[in-house]
Design a protein around this motif. Structure first.
Motif, PDB file in Angstrom:
ATOM      1  N   ILE A  46       0.854  -1.188   0.000  1.00  0.00           N
ATOM      2  CA  ILE A  46       0.000   0.000   0.000  1.00  0.00           C
ATOM      3  C   ILE A  46       0.889   1.235   0.000  1.00  0.00           C
ATOM      4  CG2 ILE A  46      -1.643   1.365   1.334  1.00  0.00           C
ATOM      5  CD1 ILE A  46      -2.771  -1.157   2.460  1.00  0.00           C
ATOM      6  N   GLY A  47       0.632   2.151  -0.913  1.00  0.00           N
ATOM      7  CA  GLY A  47       1.277   3.456  -0.916  1.00  0.00           C
ATOM      8  C   GLY A  47       0.307   4.495  -0.377  1.00  0.00           C
ATOM      9  N   ILE A  48       0.658   5.127   0.742  1.00  0.00           N
ATOM     10  CA  ILE A  48      -0.292   6.040   1.395  1.00  0.00           C
ATOM     11  C   ILE A  48       0.016   7.489   1.025  1.00  0.00           C
ATOM     12  CG2 ILE A  48      -1.512   6.457   3.574  1.00  0.00           C
ATOM     13  CD1 ILE A  48      -0.028   4.178   4.766  1.00  0.00           C
ATOM     14  N   SER A  49       0.321   7.738  -0.213  1.00  0.00           N
ATOM     15  CA  SER A  49       0.554   9.108  -0.689  1.00  0.00           C
ATOM     16  C   SER A  49       0.936   9.041  -2.147  1.00  0.00           C
ATOM     17  CB  SER A  49       1.672   9.803   0.103  1.00  0.00           C
ATOM     18  OG  SER A  49       2.935   9.334  -0.323  1.00  0.00           O
ATOM     19  N   ASP A  50       1.029  10.229  -2.760  1.00  0.00           N
ATOM     20  CA  ASP A  50       1.543  10.291  -4.121  1.00  0.00           C
ATOM     21  C   ASP A  50       3.049  10.457  -4.135  1.00  0.00           C
ATOM     22  OD1 ASP A  50      -0.946  10.018  -5.361  1.00  0.00           O
ATOM     23  OD2 ASP A  50      -1.368  12.167  -5.169  1.00  0.00           O
ATOM     24  N   ASP A  51       3.678  10.459  -2.947  1.00  0.00           N
ATOM     25  CA  ASP A  51       5.127  10.637  -2.886  1.00  0.00           C
ATOM     26  C   ASP A  51       5.882   9.385  -3.301  1.00  0.00           C
ATOM     27  OD1 ASP A  51       4.543  13.132  -1.921  1.00  0.00           O
ATOM     28  OD2 ASP A  51       4.955  12.641   0.176  1.00  0.00           O
ATOM     29  N   VAL A  52       5.216   8.232  -3.227  1.00  0.00           N
ATOM     30  CA  VAL A  52       5.875   6.977  -3.592  1.00  0.00           C
ATOM     31  C   VAL A  52       5.497   6.636  -5.032  1.00  0.00           C
ATOM     32  CG1 VAL A  52       3.994   5.663  -2.521  1.00  0.00           C
ATOM     33  CG2 VAL A  52       6.169   4.540  -2.996  1.00  0.00           C
ATOM     34  N   ALA A  53       6.502   6.322  -5.832  1.00  0.00           N
ATOM     35  CA  ALA A  53       6.295   6.112  -7.264  1.00  0.00           C
ATOM     36  C   ALA A  53       5.475   4.856  -7.531  1.00  0.00           C
ATOM     37  CB  ALA A  53       7.648   6.006  -7.962  1.00  0.00           C
ATOM     38  N   SER A  54       4.505   4.972  -8.424  1.00  0.00           N
ATOM     39  CA  SER A  54       3.665   3.827  -8.765  1.00  0.00           C
ATOM     40  C   SER A  54       4.480   2.711  -9.397  1.00  0.00           C
ATOM     41  CB  SER A  54       2.547   4.267  -9.709  1.00  0.00           C
ATOM     42  OG  SER A  54       1.634   5.116  -9.047  1.00  0.00           O
ATOM     43  N   TRP A  55       5.486   3.056 -10.184  1.00  0.00           N
ATOM     44  CA  TRP A  55       6.270   1.991 -10.814  1.00  0.00           C
ATOM     45  C   TRP A  55       6.985   1.132  -9.776  1.00  0.00           C
ATOM     46  CZ3 TRP A  55      11.489   1.744  -9.959  1.00  0.00           C
ATOM     47  CH2 TRP A  55      12.171   2.918  -9.629  1.00  0.00           C
ATOM     48  N   HIS A  56       7.396   1.750  -8.655  1.00  0.00           N
ATOM     49  CA  HIS A  56       8.057   0.958  -7.617  1.00  0.00           C
ATOM     50  C   HIS A  56       7.034   0.129  -6.815  1.00  0.00           C
ATOM     51  CE1 HIS A  56      10.730  -0.458  -4.588  1.00  0.00           C
ATOM     52  NE2 HIS A  56      10.075   0.182  -3.632  1.00  0.00           N
ATOM     53  N   LEU A  57       5.854   0.683  -6.550  1.00  0.00           N
ATOM     54  CA  LEU A  57       4.820  -0.111  -5.894  1.00  0.00           C
ATOM     55  C   LEU A  57       4.479  -1.340  -6.734  1.00  0.00           C
ATOM     56  CD1 LEU A  57       2.400   2.691  -4.625  1.00  0.00           C
ATOM     57  CD2 LEU A  57       4.128   1.439  -3.303  1.00  0.00           C
ATOM     58  N   GLN A  58       4.434  -1.163  -8.056  1.00  0.00           N
ATOM     59  CA  GLN A  58       4.172  -2.301  -8.935  1.00  0.00           C
ATOM     60  C   GLN A  58       5.299  -3.328  -8.852  1.00  0.00           C
ATOM     61  OE1 GLN A  58       1.172  -2.715 -11.231  1.00  0.00           O
ATOM     62  NE2 GLN A  58       2.052  -4.621 -10.437  1.00  0.00           N
ATOM     63  N   GLN A  59       6.529  -2.851  -8.793  1.00  0.00           N
ATOM     64  CA  GLN A  59       7.653  -3.775  -8.609  1.00  0.00           C
ATOM     65  C   GLN A  59       7.471  -4.632  -7.358  1.00  0.00           C
ATOM     66  OE1 GLN A  59      11.098  -1.111  -8.406  1.00  0.00           O
ATOM     67  NE2 GLN A  59      11.888  -2.050 -10.279  1.00  0.00           N
ATOM     68  N   MET A  60       7.171  -3.977  -6.246  1.00  0.00           N
ATOM     69  CA  MET A  60       7.061  -4.679  -4.971  1.00  0.00           C
ATOM     70  C   MET A  60       5.866  -5.643  -4.966  1.00  0.00           C
ATOM     71  SD  MET A  60       9.588  -3.846  -3.052  1.00  0.00           S
ATOM     72  CE  MET A  60       9.070  -4.260  -1.370  1.00  0.00           C
ATOM     73  N   ALA A  61       4.758  -5.221  -5.569  1.00  0.00           N
ATOM     74  CA  ALA A  61       3.591  -6.096  -5.630  1.00  0.00           C
ATOM     75  C   ALA A  61       3.898  -7.354  -6.429  1.00  0.00           C
ATOM     76  CB  ALA A  61       2.411  -5.345  -6.236  1.00  0.00           C
ATOM     77  N   ASN A  62       4.572  -7.194  -7.562  1.00  0.00           N
ATOM     78  CA  ASN A  62       4.925  -8.364  -8.374  1.00  0.00           C
ATOM     79  C   ASN A  62       5.913  -9.267  -7.660  1.00  0.00           C
ATOM     80  OD1 ASN A  62       3.307  -7.150 -10.324  1.00  0.00           O
ATOM     81  ND2 ASN A  62       4.728  -7.603 -11.998  1.00  0.00           N
TER      82      ASN A  62
END
Length: 399
Positions: free
Chosen positions: A250-266
């Motif tokens: 979970i990213g609780i802001s727009d400060d964390v890049a979506s591409w990295h959240l996708q990396q971690m989820a995968n």
């Protein structure tokens, strides 16, 4: 340290396989009009004042003794357990979690909104504390490699229906981020490895997951600034998955890049992981000691990550995450005889499930039954009643 105790959804199965009928059984329920046959265990709502009232409430287990026609064997005891998931909430305790609002311009801090989605009346932990083991680990750093990561209040609590687990969780997870003498860094990779070890050392059965909640891109213990810890975090998530521990993000802001959240989820789902965003290594030199397994091209499939826009969306996202951890795997306290697997009978909400069918059931081994496909989806969301039975001559009882 860990909380003691073990909460398992379980019931003894007393199979009336002798020549005498049984009118009642302690802890069990006779099915009206029963005429005998294979013994079965029933999981579902009792329909009384203590019955499960919603999809997020734990099942109630009853026993059908299979009375009536003698089956030519001695009375047997068979247990049936639903494996309970363990979810360790890994919470970013960097300064921005308390300094910044969520959503931007809102009234509450990012920390408080996350806390309330979990622990307020009707929150996720309160709702599911009796059927999920929840744990907590707060993480941050103070810019000093020797003390990094700083891990706070690490505990996992046995599921319980009496409020014990909920109370214990509230004691380690305060409503507001604790006041710290430093701003707080985000060494996600190092903290993820620490969380992996906690779960690997936790001996209770059932699926295990890390639920990462962060509001910023990761840094590393060796280099707290700038935020160049993406490779390290991905590598840690990949290694956790290889050790049998999945992850949700979970990213609780727009400060964390979506591409990295996708990396971690995968990485947490065992899927191919795309390399960093183009240009990442221009500002973040590659560390040859960190070797995440990146795909050569864009992954064919992506896991879901969560970046909700407000508190209500966050609560819904958390509910979705926990639903996906509910297991469709059940352990018999007996071993099914090889070649007689198909003699078992499995019914979900009164509907028979076919052996080895895509939406039916199969045995992972002689003692472990798994419900498949759309039937598994129903167990995770709306189903109330599961019945499983095997003839006496098809199972060896483990006493």
């Amino acid at each position: 340290m860990f909380a003691t105790g073990k909460a398992v959804f379980a019931a003894a199965l007393v199979a009336a396989c002798s020549s005498s009928n049984h009118d009642s059984h302690p802890g069990g329920v006779e099915k009206p009009g029963s005429t005998g046959g294979a013994p079965s265990i029933v999981a579902g709502s009792s329909g009384g004042s203590n019955s499960a009232g919603g999809a997020n409430e734990p099942p109630v287990f009853h026993v059908d003794a299979g009375t009536g026609t003698p089956m030519g064997c001695n009375d047997i005891d068979v247990g049936f357990e639903k494996l309970i998931p363990t979810i360790l909430l890994l919470v970013d305790e960097s300064g921005s979690m308390s300094d910044n609002k969520y959503p931007s311009g809102g009234a509450q801090s990012r920390w408080r909104v996350l806390h309330d989605a979990l622990l307020a009346d009707g929150g996720l932990v309160q709702t599911l504390a009796s059927e999920v083991r929840f744990g907590f680990m707060g993480y941050t750093g103070d810019g000093t490699a020797a003390t990094c990561p700083i891990l706070e209040r690490t505990d996992v609590f046995a599921a319980s229906s009496d409020g014990t687990a909920l109370g214990a969780f509230k004691n380690v997870y305060p409503e507001e981020r604790p006041s710290l003498p430093y701003s707080g860094d985000t060494p996600t990779g190092a903290a993820f490895r620490a969380a992996t070890k906690v779960l690997a050392d936790y001996a209770e059965p059932g699926p295990k997951h890390i639920l990462l909640a962060t509001d910023g891109d990761p840094d590393t213990c060796a280099r707290p600034n700038p935020q160049c810890g993406q490779d390290e975090a991905v590598s840690a998530a990949e290694d956790a998955y290889a050790a049998g521990i999945g992850a949700f993000v979970i990213g609780i802001s727009d400060d964390v890049a979506s591409w990295h959240l996708q990396q971690m989820a995968n990485a947490g789902a065992g899927l191919d992981v795309a390399p960093p965003d183009p240009g990442f290594y221009n500002g973040c030199p590659k560390d040859p000691a960190v070797t995440p397994k990146y795909a050569a091209s864009a992954p064919a499939n992506n896991a879901k990550f969560y970046k909700p826009a407000d508190g209500a969306e966050l609560a819904a996202a958390l509910s979705s995450i926990v639903n996906s951890t509910r297991t469709c795997t059940f352990t018999l306290h007996g071993k099914v005889t090889a070649g007689k697997e198909s003699q078992g009978s499995v019914r979900l909400d009164g509907t028979s499930l076919d052996y080895m069918a895509p939406d039916g059931w199969h045995l992972l081994d002689a003692q472990t039954l798994e419900v498949l496909g759309a039937s598994c989806d129903r167990i995770k969301t709306t189903s109330k009643l599961l019945q499983v039975s095997f003839p006496c001559d098809s199972i060896t009882i483990l006493r």
